[in-house]
Write an enzyme that holds these catalytic residues in place. Structure first.
Site, PDB file in Angstrom:
ATOM      1  N   GLU A  21      59.448  13.258  39.567  1.00  0.00           N
ATOM      2  CA  GLU A  21      58.923  13.021  39.852  1.00  0.00           C
ATOM      3  C   GLU A  21      59.672  12.157  40.851  1.00  0.00           C
ATOM      4  O   GLU A  21      60.334  11.416  40.948  1.00  0.00           O
ATOM      5  CB  GLU A  21      59.068  11.913  38.989  1.00  0.00           C
ATOM      6  CG  GLU A  21      58.791  12.970  37.057  1.00  0.00           C
ATOM      7  CD  GLU A  21      58.976  11.334  35.692  1.00  0.00           C
ATOM      8  OE1 GLU A  21      59.269  10.739  36.270  1.00  0.00           O
ATOM      9  OE2 GLU A  21      57.875  11.587  35.183  1.00  0.00           O
ATOM     10  N   GLU A  76      54.809  16.065  31.416  1.00  0.00           N
ATOM     11  CA  GLU A  76      54.967  14.829  30.390  1.00  0.00           C
ATOM     12  C   GLU A  76      54.242  14.271  30.506  1.00  0.00           C
ATOM     13  O   GLU A  76      53.115  13.951  31.250  1.00  0.00           O
ATOM     14  CB  GLU A  76      56.187  14.818  30.958  1.00  0.00           C
ATOM     15  CG  GLU A  76      57.460  15.335  31.111  1.00  0.00           C
ATOM     16  CD  GLU A  76      58.621  14.155  31.496  1.00  0.00           C
ATOM     17  OE1 GLU A  76      58.465  12.973  31.816  1.00  0.00           O
ATOM     18  OE2 GLU A  76      59.417  15.230  32.749  1.00  0.00           O
TER      19      GLU A  76
END
Length: 332
Positions: A162, A261
């Site tokens: 991320e 995720e």
């Protein structure tokens, strides 16, 4: 099930991929998207894939999870994984684990997971990219490289996952800085003769919607698996819509995809969550380039219902997830 091995490991939830803040919760609107329509197939690249040491299955997809432990210890970590596996009636292919820059791989619980046949996906929170490039962390990076080499099993390594999040810009600096740091770290791993790492590049679905995530991509010669983190959090929409821009981008590259995720927030109610997960299963199967999916089984502390994703305790939602993981497609 796995037996607990005692060792202290401090794993802060701020490492977790959501890293949500504590801003005031907004009232969640009622679910309205059509979650029964067939998902559009986008990522259908048939390979062959150069996936590094952790090979993609020829058919189907692996399944895994990050499970928030009740206690931030190794005993707690093992108990968390064991508890979810017991409820699911199966072992996980992939166990996601978060590590700060200075936390090494190869702990007793890591070894226990590996001994039971799981693959570690290490989400490694490397530091400031420019300090990496200045050589300030060479010893630490070499130590981690040696620790992973000693595992003697394939490891999925998400180096600063991320990285496209706006709140990380102060340490990422720019896409060019991130790419240079990625190559710098990979070179140190090469010098340390690490041959058991599959390098996973994992931005956010939002970064592809904004359009800035591709600027952090190190290149096909540097990445083994492409990846995305995607949540129905403050926005409730089908997963194919949420990660559509990423899938369109990834379909142009000969890389297997891992959904690093994914989660659906409690704000959307049990029925909405169950429908979203059923649609997610259909979407994963409609995009055969997706070769692994990893659920974020966690309610980060201090967050409201649009930022809590634990399925355990929500019978309808958990039933839908249970059906997903028991599907032969997710047991290659």
């Amino acid at each position: 099930m796995r037996k607990a091995a005692a060792l202290v490991l401090v794993t802060t939830l701020t490492l977790a991929g959501c890293s949500f803040g504590k801003e005031k919760e907004k009232p969640a609107p009622k679910p309205s998207p059509n979650l029964t329509a067939p998902p559009p197939a986008v990522a259908i690249h048939s390979g062959p894939f150069k996936a590094g040491p952790f090979k993609a299955p020829k058919k189907g997809a692996y399944v895994g999870a990050w499970i928030k432990p009740d206690e931030l210890t190794h005993v707690g970590r093992l108990a968390a994984v064991q508890g979810l596996e017991s409820e699911l009636g199966r072992s996980l292919h992939i166990v996601n684990t978060y590590r700060r820059f200075e936390q090494m791989v190869g702990t007793p619980s890591d070894k226990e997971f590996l001994a039971q046949g799981a693959t570690l996906m290490v989400s490694w929170a490397t530091g400031d990219n420019r300090s990496i490039l200045d050589g300030e962390h060479d010893d630490l990076i070499r130590k981690q490289a040696r620790a992973i080499r000693k595992v003697h099993r394939p490891v999925l390594l998400r180096m600063r996952w991320e990285m496209d999040r706006p709140n990380l810009r102060a340490t990422m600096w720019s896409g060019a800085d991130y790419i240079a740091a990625w190559k710098y770290v990979r070179e140190i791993f090469r010098q340390e003769r690490v041959k058991n790492v599959s390098w996973v590049w994992c931005p956010t679905a939002e970064g592809f919607i904004r359009g800035d995530a591709p600027g952090f991509y190190p290149g096909d010669d540097q990445v083994d698996w492409t990846c995305v983190d995607v949540y129905a959090g403050e926005r409730f929409a089908p997963i194919a819509e949420l990660m559509g821009p990423f899938l369109q981008w990834a379909a142009q590259r000969p890389k297997p995809i891992v959904v690093g995720e994914f989660g659906v927030a409690k704000a959307w109610g049990s029925a909405g969550r169950a429908a979203w997960l059923r649609d997610a299963a259909r979407t994963f199967k409609a995009n055969p380039q997706i070769k692994a999916v990893v659920y974020f089984e966690s309610d980060p502390e201090g967050n409201g219902p649009t930022k809590q994703f634990q399925l355990t305790g929500d019978k309808p939602a958990f039933k839908a997830f249970h059906k997903l993981v028991r599907d032969p497609y997710f047991n290659p």
